[in-house]
Each structure stands twice: as C-alpha cells, then as structure tokens.
Write a protein that holds these residues in place. Structure first.
Motif, PDB file in Angstrom:
ATOM      1  N   LEU A 191       0.795  -1.111   0.327  1.00  0.00           N
ATOM      2  CA  LEU A 191      -0.029   0.046  -0.084  1.00  0.00           C
ATOM      3  C   LEU A 191       0.889   1.085  -0.087  1.00  0.00           C
ATOM      4  O   LEU A 191       1.994   1.332   0.774  1.00  0.00           O
ATOM      5  N   ILE A 192       0.450   2.137  -0.880  1.00  0.00           N
ATOM      6  CA  ILE A 192       1.055   3.413  -0.815  1.00  0.00           C
ATOM      7  C   ILE A 192      -0.072   4.526  -0.564  1.00  0.00           C
ATOM      8  O   ILE A 192      -1.092   4.650  -1.254  1.00  0.00           O
ATOM      9  N   VAL A 193       0.320   5.488   0.169  1.00  0.00           N
ATOM     10  CA  VAL A 193      -0.443   6.742   0.376  1.00  0.00           C
ATOM     11  C   VAL A 193      -0.147   7.948  -0.468  1.00  0.00           C
ATOM     12  O   VAL A 193       1.108   8.031  -0.570  1.00  0.00           O
ATOM     13  N   GLU A 194      -0.968   8.260  -1.268  1.00  0.00           N
ATOM     14  CA  GLU A 194      -0.619   9.361  -2.131  1.00  0.00           C
ATOM     15  C   GLU A 194      -0.775  10.737  -1.638  1.00  0.00           C
ATOM     16  O   GLU A 194      -1.795  10.839  -0.850  1.00  0.00           O
ATOM     17  N   ASP A 195      -0.367  11.959  -2.365  1.00  0.00           N
ATOM     18  CA  ASP A 195      -0.701  13.175  -1.742  1.00  0.00           C
ATOM     19  C   ASP A 195      -1.819  13.838  -2.689  1.00  0.00           C
ATOM     20  O   ASP A 195      -1.596  14.965  -3.406  1.00  0.00           O
ATOM     21  N   ILE A 196      -2.700  12.998  -3.067  1.00  0.00           N
ATOM     22  CA  ILE A 196      -3.863  13.391  -3.444  1.00  0.00           C
ATOM     23  C   ILE A 196      -4.960  13.273  -2.795  1.00  0.00           C
ATOM     24  O   ILE A 196      -5.193  12.181  -2.182  1.00  0.00           O
ATOM     25  N   PHE A 197      -5.812  14.687  -2.728  1.00  0.00           N
ATOM     26  CA  PHE A 197      -6.881  14.566  -1.839  1.00  0.00           C
ATOM     27  C   PHE A 197      -8.258  14.248  -2.558  1.00  0.00           C
ATOM     28  O   PHE A 197      -8.245  14.501  -3.866  1.00  0.00           O
ATOM     29  N   PHE A 198      -9.299  13.725  -1.642  1.00  0.00           N
ATOM     30  CA  PHE A 198     -10.492  13.598  -2.127  1.00  0.00           C
ATOM     31  C   PHE A 198     -11.667  14.104  -1.325  1.00  0.00           C
ATOM     32  O   PHE A 198     -11.291  14.228   0.012  1.00  0.00           O
ATOM     33  N   GLU A 199     -12.739  14.359  -1.570  1.00  0.00           N
ATOM     34  CA  GLU A 199     -13.941  14.863  -0.863  1.00  0.00           C
ATOM     35  C   GLU A 199     -14.547  13.609  -0.058  1.00  0.00           C
ATOM     36  O   GLU A 199     -14.789  12.753  -0.665  1.00  0.00           O
ATOM     37  N   LYS A 200     -14.983  13.946   1.047  1.00  0.00           N
ATOM     38  CA  LYS A 200     -15.891  12.859   1.924  1.00  0.00           C
ATOM     39  C   LYS A 200     -17.168  12.512   0.961  1.00  0.00           C
ATOM     40  O   LYS A 200     -17.739  13.735   0.576  1.00  0.00           O
ATOM     41  N   ASN A 201     -17.515  11.140   1.222  1.00  0.00           N
ATOM     42  CA  ASN A 201     -18.302  10.686   0.163  1.00  0.00           C
ATOM     43  C   ASN A 201     -19.738  10.455   1.243  1.00  0.00           C
ATOM     44  O   ASN A 201     -19.677   9.289   1.709  1.00  0.00           O
ATOM     45  N   LEU A 202     -20.734  11.329   1.640  1.00  0.00           N
ATOM     46  CA  LEU A 202     -21.654  11.004   2.447  1.00  0.00           C
ATOM     47  C   LEU A 202     -22.824  10.198   1.925  1.00  0.00           C
ATOM     48  O   LEU A 202     -22.954   9.113   2.975  1.00  0.00           O
TER      49      LEU A 202
END
Length: 308
Positions: A191-202
């Motif tokens: 697993l790799i954590v990337e520096d790309i952000f996403f929005e919370k999916n309610l």
C-alpha cells in the motif's frame, strides 16, 4: 432487570466506589439506610460486584481498602465495566491483538478477573498493524491510496475500515472503474498513501451504515423488502433488528411479526433468510420470494441424497 433498577444500582456502586477510593471506611448498615435498601443488598454489592474489582476487605460490618493498596486508577464502576466489555471483545480478535490490548488495559485498570464473556469472534489482524496505520492516516486525511489486491493494482478513495461477520474489509471508491467496493484487508499488499486528496462521500457512508452484511451492493439502488418472522425467532428480531432500516409493520395473533427493511441486493437478503430458515420468509418483493423457493427446493433435493 428494568433500566431504572440498573441505573439505581450503578449510581449506588459508583458512590461506594468513590468513597472507598477517598479512604473512607464504610458501614453496611449506614449504606443501607443512606440508599434505602436492605443490608443484604449492600452485602451483595460488596461480595458479588465490588470485591471482584477492588483491593478491599471486610472488618466486622464495615469495608475498607486493604492496607498497602491504593485505588489510583480513577475509573467509575461504569467506566471499568465498559473496559471489561472491550477487553473481552479484544480477546476475541486473536492472541496477537488480544495480548497488545491487555497491555493497554492494564495501564487503565486495576487487575481483576473479568466477569464478561463474549462469543463474538473477530479476525486477528495484528499482522497487518502497519497497513491499518496507513489506512487510518489516509482515511483521516482524505488521501487516495494505491495497493496490490489479488495480483492487480488498485487506486482507491478509502472511506472506512469495517467488519462483517468478524472479517475485516476496506470500503471505498475504486478509481479504476469509479465504483464503490469492499476489499478484504488481508489480501491488500504494497500500500502507498498518495498526496492526492478527495472529498468525503456522505452518500457512500450512508449506504455502508445501512448495510445488512458483506453482500450489500453500494452501487445499486435501495429497495424495500417485507419479511415474515415466525414466533420462534420473533423475539430476536425485536431485540436486535436485522438492520438499522428495520421497521416492525405488524404483530400477528400467532405472535409472528412482519418487518420492512431496505437492501441493495438480493444476495444481501438471501444470506440472512437462509440463516433463519424455515422461520424467516420473504413476502415481498415477489421475485425474491420465488428465488428463495427455488433455492429451498434445490437444497432439499440435495439433502435427500444423504437420507436413506
């Protein structure tokens, strides 16, 4: 025991606990008068409840903390009970996770025999500690991840780490096909954590929250199902609903009940109905009722092979 009776007991035990912690020597007779109960009730509090958790001793008709001991872990009776429950759950997750949890609990609690027993079995994921840490960080910070899953690489928006039937899964949106999916955590590697952000999916989290089991299909539309719960198992569905969406529509004269709930797939409901056969029946939707009938017919045909 009624809830208000439990609350009275809890209040009384917390009060006694606090006063013992502060060094008081407590009289059984005085406590009985103070709380308006019998001396037998107070004796039961000490002999069946408090003595299991506290280093206390009886001197005549009074109780005090044993000489050379102190109650320095400032937990109320209720807080200590909560930790006992959590400790028992942790022990159900295998020896690796359980031993680490017990080390943590020992820092919070005085040593005593745990009065709680749980039959819940949860998969031990202590060998995936580093992976869980990475997943936790990515979920909290809303960062995309990449990982290997069954010889394929995936890019994912991770939403939650969850369990179904004691097994651990990662729930999120697969960016390869933009679908919501669950991934068995023990099959996740590299697993790799990337520096790309996403929005919370309610909306996705809402579907997860209403899932009945691992067979839920978060990409499908929600539909309603009506089930008949026979008398033999009705009490279990009253105690613990099949899902958060469950509503009791009707209580019949034969003590069976009809319930309404939502689902996202036929498999989700079939899994539960099969577990409770023959005491759980599908009323609606009709296509699901017919499919359950065919499943039952095939089961009995195959079962007959082993009967002389």
């Amino acid at each position: 025991m009624k809830k208000h009776d439990y609350d009275k007991i809890l209040f009384r035990l917390n009060s006694i606990w606090q006063r013992l912690r502060e060094g008081e020597v407590l009289s059984v007779k005085d406590l009985a008068q103070e709380f308006n109960v019998s001396t037998k009730t107070i004796q039961r509090d000490f002999n069946e409840r408090l003595i299991q958790k506290l280093p206390i001793e009886k001197i005549g008709h009074k109780w005090k903390v044993k000489d050379g001991h102190s109650i320095d872990k400032n937990l109320s009776f209720e807080e200590d009970l909560v930790l006992d429950v959590l400790k028992e759950f942790a022990s159900s997750m295998g020896s690796g996770f359980g031993s680490k949890a017990n080390t943590l609990f020992s820092k919070l609690q005085n040593t005593h025999e745990n009065p709680i027993y749980s039959k819940i079995e949860i998969e031990d994921i202590s060998d995936k500690t580093q992976l869980i840490k990475q997943l936790q960080e990515s979920i909290i910070s809303f960062k995309q991840i990449k990982f290997q899953f069954k010889n394929k690489y995936r890019s994912l928006e991770p939403y939650k780490i969850t369990t179904f039937d004691g097994y651990w899964y990662l729930f999120g949106k697969d960016l390869n096909d933009n679908k919501l999916k669950t991934f068995y955590i023990k099959d996740i590697n590299n697993l790799i954590v990337e520096d790309i952000f996403f929005e919370k999916n309610l909306q996705a989290l809402k579907k997860l929250d209403s899932a009945i089991n691992i067979w839920f299909e978060p990409n499908n539309d929600i539909f309603e199902a009506r089930l008949l719960v026979k008398e033999d198992i009705a009490k279990y569905f009253k105690r613990r609903p099949l899902s958060k969406s469950q509503v009791i529509l009707k209580e019949n004269k034969d003590k069976s009940i009809e319930i309404l709930l939502t689902a996202t797939s036929k498999k989700e409901l079939i899994y539960e109905v099969k577990k409770w056969q023959p005491n759980l029946l599908v009323i609606e939707p009709t296509n699901l009722a017919k499919e359950m009938l065919e499943i039952s017919k095939n089961y009995y045909k195959e079962q007959l092979v082993f009967i002389d």
